[in-house]
Design a protein around this motif. Structure first.
Motif, PDB file in Angstrom:
ATOM      1  N   GLU A   1       0.867  -1.185   0.000  1.00 24.14           N
ATOM      2  CA  GLU A   1       0.000   0.000   0.000  1.00 24.14           C
ATOM      3  C   GLU A   1       0.900   1.230   0.000  1.00 24.14           C
ATOM      4  OE1 GLU A   1      -2.560  -0.411   3.364  1.00 24.14           O
ATOM      5  OE2 GLU A   1      -4.045  -1.551   2.222  1.00 24.14           O
TER       6      GLU A   1
ATOM      7  N   ASP B   1       3.510   0.231   2.931  1.00 20.52           N
ATOM      8  CA  ASP B   1       3.396  -0.886   3.862  1.00 20.52           C
ATOM      9  C   ASP B   1       3.115  -2.180   3.098  1.00 20.52           C
ATOM     10  OD1 ASP B   1       3.691   0.907   5.902  1.00 20.52           O
ATOM     11  OD2 ASP B   1       1.535   1.068   6.315  1.00 20.52           O
TER      12      ASP B   1
ATOM     13  N   VAL C   1       1.086  -5.275   3.172  1.00 20.16           N
ATOM     14  CA  VAL C   1      -0.156  -5.611   3.864  1.00 20.16           C
ATOM     15  C   VAL C   1      -0.643  -6.979   3.386  1.00 20.16           C
ATOM     16  CG1 VAL C   1      -2.580  -4.943   4.145  1.00 20.16           C
ATOM     17  CG2 VAL C   1      -0.784  -3.201   4.177  1.00 20.16           C
TER      18      VAL C   1
ATOM     19  N   ARG D   1      -7.080  -6.577   7.268  1.00 18.61           N
ATOM     20  CA  ARG D   1      -5.742  -6.263   6.752  1.00 18.61           C
ATOM     21  C   ARG D   1      -4.732  -6.213   7.887  1.00 18.61           C
ATOM     22  NH1 ARG D   1      -5.808  -2.674   1.445  1.00 18.61           N
ATOM     23  NH2 ARG D   1      -7.661  -3.542   0.481  1.00 18.61           N
ATOM     24  N   HIS D   2      -3.552  -6.776   7.618  1.00 21.94           N
ATOM     25  CA  HIS D   2      -2.482  -6.770   8.608  1.00 21.94           C
ATOM     26  C   HIS D   2      -1.223  -6.223   7.959  1.00 21.94           C
ATOM     27  CE1 HIS D   2      -4.784  -9.463  11.283  1.00 21.94           C
ATOM     28  NE2 HIS D   2      -5.227  -9.955  10.149  1.00 21.94           N
ATOM     29  N   THR D   3      -0.675  -5.190   8.566  1.00 20.92           N
ATOM     30  CA  THR D   3       0.599  -4.671   8.073  1.00 20.92           C
ATOM     31  C   THR D   3       1.724  -5.508   8.661  1.00 20.92           C
ATOM     32  OG1 THR D   3      -0.297  -2.447   7.865  1.00 20.92           O
ATOM     33  CG2 THR D   3       2.103  -2.652   8.003  1.00 20.92           C
TER      34      THR D   3
ATOM     35  N   ARG E   1       7.171  -2.412   6.704  1.00 16.79           N
ATOM     36  CA  ARG E   1       7.061  -1.022   6.232  1.00 16.79           C
ATOM     37  C   ARG E   1       8.236  -0.686   5.311  1.00 16.79           C
ATOM     38  NH1 ARG E   1       2.810   0.976   8.823  1.00 16.79           N
ATOM     39  NH2 ARG E   1       2.325   0.265  10.927  1.00 16.79           N
TER      40      ARG E   1
END
Lengths: 386, 170
Positions: free
Chosen positions: A160, A171, A173, A181-183, A186
């Motif tokens: 993203e 990120d 994701v 959604r899980h990040t 980064r």
């Protein structure tokens, strides 16, 4: 209703599961039954073959890249891509199966994605001809970029980025069925690439320098990628996970999954390499024996191939003849089957698409219309798992 | 005919299996996948199971064991949270939805074996002995799972405190 009753609360929650399509479920049960039965039969066959081989060679065997079974017909690598000079061989090699059963649909699982901003992200999987749809929440503006489905088609990975076009880091994701959604990392750029175990994703993390990084999507832990996979363009693994392949500017390399047994083949002689800015060295697939690679044009992002229109024999440097459905149309995606054959997704003259199943000897086993693809801006085929 | 028998089994038992699978997975797609796989394996063993007269027990055992092994392979699928929506006690549609969401999240916060034990014991009304048999563990282990699970659920859903969810052993 008594809110303070666990039994009732569980039953209320279970009531959410009322609107199942039982006809669809019944078909899926039958499909799974056939799949398990095939796997068990294959395991039995492999065990039998292994036992025979052990007896034949006195208890040991050498692994060989060159498979002894039937091989697709080939033409020299200098042949214009997409226009094979000879059709698939009509004569099966001596070791080809005498009577290969013709399936009623493309065997294995085809994965399609439909991503339009503001609408549900929909994954359509077609397994042995049976379709099912899974939604992954609503697509945001930034979601119009490339989603990577996990090997088991239950999760999506996406970067993203606030400005993907200008390669602004974002990120990494993981999107679950339903849209959670899980990040997990980064400062990532590019398209995420799932590793064969379905638990790790290979990305480029930007810090003081860009580093190929393996992210464990379960724990969000990151490790520097091994040299065998680090900084490789258009990297892909064979379906059995034993081989990996990647593309250079004018050549293609195949190695064992641990980076050993390396073979590099030049495609510089291809006319495309003279007529276009870049050679077709984006690898979409590599066969389970590491001998054949499906190649396509090089997209801007060097992580993954978007199409394939030719197959290169890494051993001989020749192109493999591909089936054609008519003049002026050709393959746009190619994957390999465990039986040595191929699944070729090809355009047809009426503007639609079809799948051509190719036997290990290069002859056509069956052709099926692709009734799921909805054109370049709609639902599109992104993966195949044999 | 064996396949006719399996069809009947599918028609009559699938809804109940799906409901339990939904509680186990917290996701309707994963629930369908789980039931699909369990029924496929049941289908393959149908002749033997029909002769033994216990196909549903087999299917449930497969289903619960598959879910445990899937969870081991992919713990990420477990969306744990300490935050559950505040439950509502007045009876309206929105309140029911909030309560279901709270229940789903609380259930999802349990480790998979504890969750399975709760579902078998309090949703399917299985005895502790039956629960232990399906999960392939000792009765003492089931008691331990249930004790911890109930404590956790009470922590997340305080309104369950006087629900009478402890003590009853069969």
């Amino acid at each position: 209703m008594n809110d303070n009753n666990l039994h009732l609360r569980l039953h209320e929650l279970a009531d959410e599961m009322l609107d199942t399509d039982y006809t669809d479920l019944r078909e899926r049960v039958d499909t799974s039954t056939r799949r398990i039965r095939r796997r068990r039969a294959a395991a039995t066959t492999v065990a039998g073959i292994t036992a025979v081989a052990v007896v034949a060679v006195g208890g040991w065997a050498l692994a060989s890249r060159t498979h002894g079974g039937p091989q697709p017909a080939t033409t020299p690598a200098g042949t214009p891509a997409g226009t094979p000079t000879t059709g698939p061989s009509a004569v099966a090699s001596p070791t080809a199966p005498a009577a290969q059963a013709v399936p009623t649909a493309v065997p294995g699982t085809l994965v399609y994605l439909d991503v339009v901003a503001g609408k549900p992200i929909t994954m359509t999987t077609v397994t042995d001809g049976v379709s099912r749809h899974t939604t992954f929440g609503t697509a945001a503006e930034n979601d119009t970029y490339w989603f990577a489905p996990s090997p088991d088609a239950t999760r999506l990975a996406v970067v993203e980025s606030p400005n993907f076009a200008n390669v602004v880091p974002g990120d990494l994701v993981i999107v679950m069925a339903g849209g959670t959604r899980h990040t997990v990392a980064r400062n990532v750029v590019g398209v995420p690439l799932w590793m064969p175990d379905g638990q790790h994703v290979l990305v480029t993390v930007v810090g003081s320098s860009a580093t190929s990084t393996v992210v464990d999507v379960n724990t969000s832990t990151t490790t520097t990628a091994q040299p065998a996979v680090a900084d490789k363009s258009y990297l892909t693994w064979s379906a059995n996970g034993q081989w990996l392949a990647y593309g250079g500017s004018t050549d293609v390399t195949v190695t064992a999954a641990d980076g050993t047994d390396k073979t590099t083949t030049s495609v510089a002689a291809l006319p495309e390499c003279h007529q276009r800015p870049s050679c077709p060295t984006a690898v979409q697939a590599v066969s389970d024996d590491g001998r054949y690679v499906a190649l396509g044009s090089r997209p801007t992002d060097t992580r993954t191939a978007r199409e394939a229109h030719l197959v290169l024999d890494m051993q001989t440097g020749s192109l493999v003849s591909l089936p054609t459905t008519g003049p002026g149309v050709g393959a746009d995606k190619i994957w390999f089957r465990p039986d040595g054959g191929m699944v070729v997704h090809t355009a047809t003259n009426d503007g639609k698409y079809a799948f051509v199943l190719v036997r290990a000897d290069g002859s056509t086993l069956a052709t099926f219309p692709d009734t799921t693809e909805q054109g370049p801006s709609g639902r599109h085929l992104v993966a195949y798992h044999p | 005919m064996p396949d006719d028998d399996f069809d009947t089994f599918f028609r009559t038992r699938s809804p109940a299996l799906l409901r339990a699978a939904y509680l186990l997975t917290g996701d309707r797609h994963l629930a369908e996948d789980l039931v699909q796989e369990a029924l496929a394996r049941t289908h393959l063993a149908w002749s033997r199971l029909r002769a033994e007269g216990s196909p549903e027990a087999y299917t449930r055992r497969i289903m619960y064991n598959l879910q445990v092994s899937r969870w081991r392979r992919s713990k990420f699928a477990e969306v744990r949270t300490d935050r559950v929506p505040e439950t509502r006690h007045h009876q309206d549609e929105a309140g029911d939805a909030v309560n279901r969401l709270a229940m789903r999240r609380a259930l999802g916060s349990l480790p998979v074996r504890q969750r399975a034990a709760v579902i078998l014991r309090y949703f399917e009304d299985r005895s502790e002995a039956e629960t232990a048999e399906i999960l392939g563990c000792r009765i003492g282990t089931v008691k331990s799972h249930l004790s911890r699970a109930i404590a956790r659920l009470r922590e997340l859903l305080p309104e369950l405190s006087d629900s009478g969810v402890e003590g009853a052993s069969r």
